[in-house]
Design an enzyme around this catalytic site. Structure first.
Site, mmCIF file in Angstrom:
data_model
loop_
_atom_site.group_PDB
_atom_site.id
_atom_site.type_symbol
_atom_site.label_atom_id
_atom_site.label_comp_id
_atom_site.label_asym_id
_atom_site.label_seq_id
_atom_site.Cartn_x
_atom_site.Cartn_y
_atom_site.Cartn_z
ATOM 1 N N ASP A 20 0.853 -1.187 0.000
ATOM 2 C CA ASP A 20 0.000 0.000 0.000
ATOM 3 C C ASP A 20 0.890 1.238 0.000
ATOM 4 O OD1 ASP A 20 -2.983 0.959 0.635
ATOM 5 O OD2 ASP A 20 -1.583 2.218 1.759
ATOM 6 N N GLU B 84 -4.844 2.280 -4.123
ATOM 7 C CA GLU B 84 -3.385 2.257 -4.038
ATOM 8 C C GLU B 84 -2.862 0.947 -3.467
ATOM 9 O OE1 GLU B 84 -4.854 4.205 -0.197
ATOM 10 O OE2 GLU B 84 -5.487 3.949 -2.272
#
Length: 538
Positions: free
Chosen positions: A403, A446
Site C-alpha cells: 500500500d 493504491e
C-alpha cells in the site's frame, strides 16, 4: 415467385442487381442528356438575352444622347430663355420640337419643362401634363438623365415612357428639362427579333418584375402584369443561369435573366420546358423499351448464375452458423474466383478479427487499465487455482499486500494525475522485481498484491523489502513516496483466498501502525478465523 430457396433468392437478387444499375445508368444517361440539352438551351437563351439586352440598352442610350444633343441646341436654350417674354421665341422653340418629332419616330411628344414643373413648349398641338418623378429637379440640377416607369397610352394604343435630360446654359444655369414621351414599340420589335423560336418569349421588365414590353406585342394588360416572386427571386439571384418557373401565362418554362446596363431593367428570355426537352423525352421513352427487353434476357441468365452460386453460399451459411454458435475456429477454403471467393475471403477475415477482438476483450477483462497489472478479478482466479495446486502438490506459497503511504494526502496535495504517475511507476517496479510465474495485481485504489508461488514467507519478505527499498529511491517531482507491505503464507496464515488476503492485510495494517515504509509478516496462527476488515489506512 416465392423466395424460399437460395436459388430463387439469388435469381431475384441477380435480376434486381441487374435492374438497379441498368435503371441508374439509364437515369444518369437521361439526366446527363437533359443537363446537356439544358446547358445548350441556357447558352442559347443567354446569348439571345444578352443580344436583346445590348440592343435595348443601345436604343435607350441613343435616345438619351439624342435628347442631350437637342437640349444643348441653340434653338432650345435661346428660345426657352426668351419664351416667357417673346411669343416669337416660343413659336420657334415649338417649331423646333415639331421638326425633331417628325424626323425621329421613337418620340411621341417632345416637351420643354421649366424647373417649376410647367410645360414651356411642346410638340403636341394640345399641351399635356408631364408626370416626372418627385425628385426630378434634384436629378436635373445634378445633370442626370431621368427615365420614368412605362405606362399604357390609351389614346395612342402604345406603351410609352418619359425620358428627360437637363437644359443648361453656357453659364451653368439650369433652365429646365427636355422631356420626351418615348414610344416603346421599337423595343417590342427588338425583343421579337431575338425571340427564342416560335414558342419562346422575350420580355422587358423592371428590376421588381413588372413587365414593360414583350416579343409577342405590348398591351395594357401586359403592363399590369408582374413576375411571381417565386420566379423572380431565383432569376435575379443567378443572372445568366437557366431557371425553371411558371411564367405569367401559367406555362412552365426555362428562362434566363439579363440586366440592362445602367438602367433598372432586365430582359427575360424563356422557352416552354415541353418544347425545350422534347428530344430528350423521346430518347427516354426509347430507353425504357430497351430496358424491358434487357430484363427479359437477364432473367434467364440470372437463373443459371444462381445455380453456380448456391454451393459456395451453402458453405458460407454453414460457416456462419458455427460462428453464431461461438466457434471462431472456422476457416473456409478459398477456391476459384469472382465475387463469392471475395465474400469467402471477407468472411474469413471477419472471423479472424472476431477472434482477435475476443482475445483482446478477455485481456482487458483481466487487466488493470492504468498499470497494466492483473486486476482484482484475475488475482482471485489465480489465487484460487494456486491454492488447489498447492494442496495437490503439498507445497506453500506467499502473498504480499502493498500500500502506498499517505496516498490520499499525496493525491489531495498534488492532484490525481500525479497520483496516477505514482501508481504507474509502482506497477512497472512490480513487473521488474517479480518472476514470470508470479502474479502482480492491483487490488484496489493504491493497494497491490503479489502472488508468489512456491515461495516461503522469508523469501517473500525479501522480495517485498526489495520493492519497498526501490520505491523509496524513486524520484518523483512532488517528493518521496514510500510503501508499506504485509506478507502472509499459505497454509500457515490462511487456507482460503479470503483468509490469506485477510492475514496479509492485517500484517500491512501492523506495518502502517509501526511507522510505515516497512514490511511486516503475518502473525495470525494457522487455522485462526479472520478478524474482519481492519480500519481504513492512509
Amino acid at each position: 415467385m416465392r423466395l424460399t430457396s437460395i436459388r430463387s433468392k439469388m435469381l431475384a437478387f441477380a435480376v434486381i442487381a441487374t435492374l438497379v444499375p441498368t435503371v441508374i445508368t439509364t437515369w444518369v444517361f437521361y439526366v446527363q442528356n437533359r443537363h446537356a440539352l439544358g446547358d445548350k438551351i441556357g447558352e442559347q437563351l443567354t446569348t439571345l438575352g444578352v443580344e436583346a439586352t445590348r440592343e435595348t440598352d443601345l436604343w435607350l442610350k441613343e435616345r438619351l444622347l439624342d435628347l442631350k444633343v437637342f437640349a444643348s441646341s441653340y434653338e432650345v436654350t435661346e428660345n426657352v430663355t426668351r419664351a416667357g417674354t417673346s411669343r416669337a421665341a416660343l413659336a420657334r422653340a415649338t417649331s423646333y420640337l415639331n421638326s425633331v418629332r417628325e424626323r425621329f419616330q421613337d418620340y411621341e411628344e417632345l416637351m420643354v419643362v421649366g424647373m417649376d414643373g410647367h410645360v414651356v413648349a411642346t410638340s403636341n398641338s394640345h399641351p399635356t401634363t408631364v408626370d416626372l418623378p418627385a425628385d426630378w429637379q434634384k436629378e436635373i440640377r445634378a445633370g442626370n438623365p431621368i427615365l420614368s416607369d412605362a405606362t399604357w397610352d390609351p389614346a395612342r394604343g402604345k406603351p410609352v415612357m418619359l425620358a428627360a435630360v437637363p437644359i443648361h446654359l453656357a453659364t451653368g444655369q439650369t433652365l429646365g428639362a427636355l422631356s420626351a414621351r418615348l414610344n416603346l414599340a421599337t423595343v417590342d420589335t427588338i425583343l421579337k427579333r431575338f425571340q427564342p423560336g416560335v414558342a419562346g418569349r422575350m420580355y422587358l421588365a423592371t428590376a421588381e418584375g413588372a413587365l414593360v414590353s414583350s416579343s409577342a406585342g405590348s398591351s395594357a394588360a401586359l403592363l399590369q402584369t408582374k413576375l411571381a416572386p417565386s420566379a423572380l427571386r431565383p432569376l435575379a439571384a443567378r443572372p445568366g443561369a437557366t431557371v425553371q418557373f411558371t411564367d405569367p401565362e401559367n406555362v412552365t418554362v426555362a428562362g434566363v435573366l439579363a440586366p440592362v446596363t445602367q438602367f433598372h431593367w432586365v430582359v427575360l428570355a424563356e422557352i416552354p420546358v415541353a418544347e425545350a426537352y422534347r428530344q430528350v423525352n423521346r430518347l427516354r421513352n426509347v430507353t425504357l423499351l430497351v430496358l424491358g427487353a434487357l430484363l427479359l434476357g437477364v432473367g434467364s441468365i440470372a437463373y443459371l448464375l444462381g445455380v453456380l452460386i448456391v454451393r459456395p453460399l451453402n458453405r458460407l451459411s454453414a460457416g456462419a452458423a458455427k460462428v453464431a454458435a461461438g466457434d471462431l475456429s472456422v476457416d473456409l477454403p478459398v477456391m476459384g474466383g469472382g465475387e463469392v471467393t471475395y465474400l469467402t475471403e471477407v468472411f474469413n477475415d471477419m472471423v479472424a478479427r472476431l477472434r482477435e477482438g475476443r482475445e483482446e476483450l478477455e485481456r482487458l477483462s483481466l487487466t488493470d487499465g492504468l498499470t497494466g497489472l492483473d486486476n482484482r478479478r484475475h488475482l482471485m482466479q489465480k489465487l484460487g487455482s494456486e491454492i488447489e495446486r498447492a494442496r495437490r502438490h503439498h507445497h506453500g506459497f506467499a502473498v504480499v499486500m502493498l500500500d502506498v503511504d499517505h496516498f490520499k494526502d499525496y493525491n489531495d496535495t498534488h492532484g490525481h494525475l500525479a497520483g496516477d504517475d505514482v501508481l504507474v511507476r509502482l506497477g512497472a517496479l512490480l513487473h521488474e522485481c517479480t518472476r514470470d510465474v508470479d502474479c502482480s495485481a492491483r487490488f484496489g485504489g493504491e493497494e497491490f498484491v503479489l502472488l508468489l508461488p512456491e515461495t516461503p514467507v522469508e523469501r517473500a519478505t525479501e522480495v517485498a523489502e526489495r520493492i519497498r527499498a526501490r520505491m523509496a529511491q524513486e524520484q518523483f517531482g512532488n517528493g518521496r513516496v514510500t510503501l508499506s507491505a504485509g506478507v502472509a503464507e499459505f497454509p500457515a496464515n490462511g487456507e482460503t483466498p479470503e483468509g490469506i488476503l485477510s492475514a496479509a492485510d492485517a500484517a500491512l495494517y501492523r506495518a502502517k501502525n509501526d511507522g510505515r515504509d516497512r514490511v511486516a509478516q503475518a502473525a495470525t496462527p494457522k487455522g485462526a478465523p479472520a478478524q474482519g476488515s481492519p480500519p481504513r489506512r492512509k
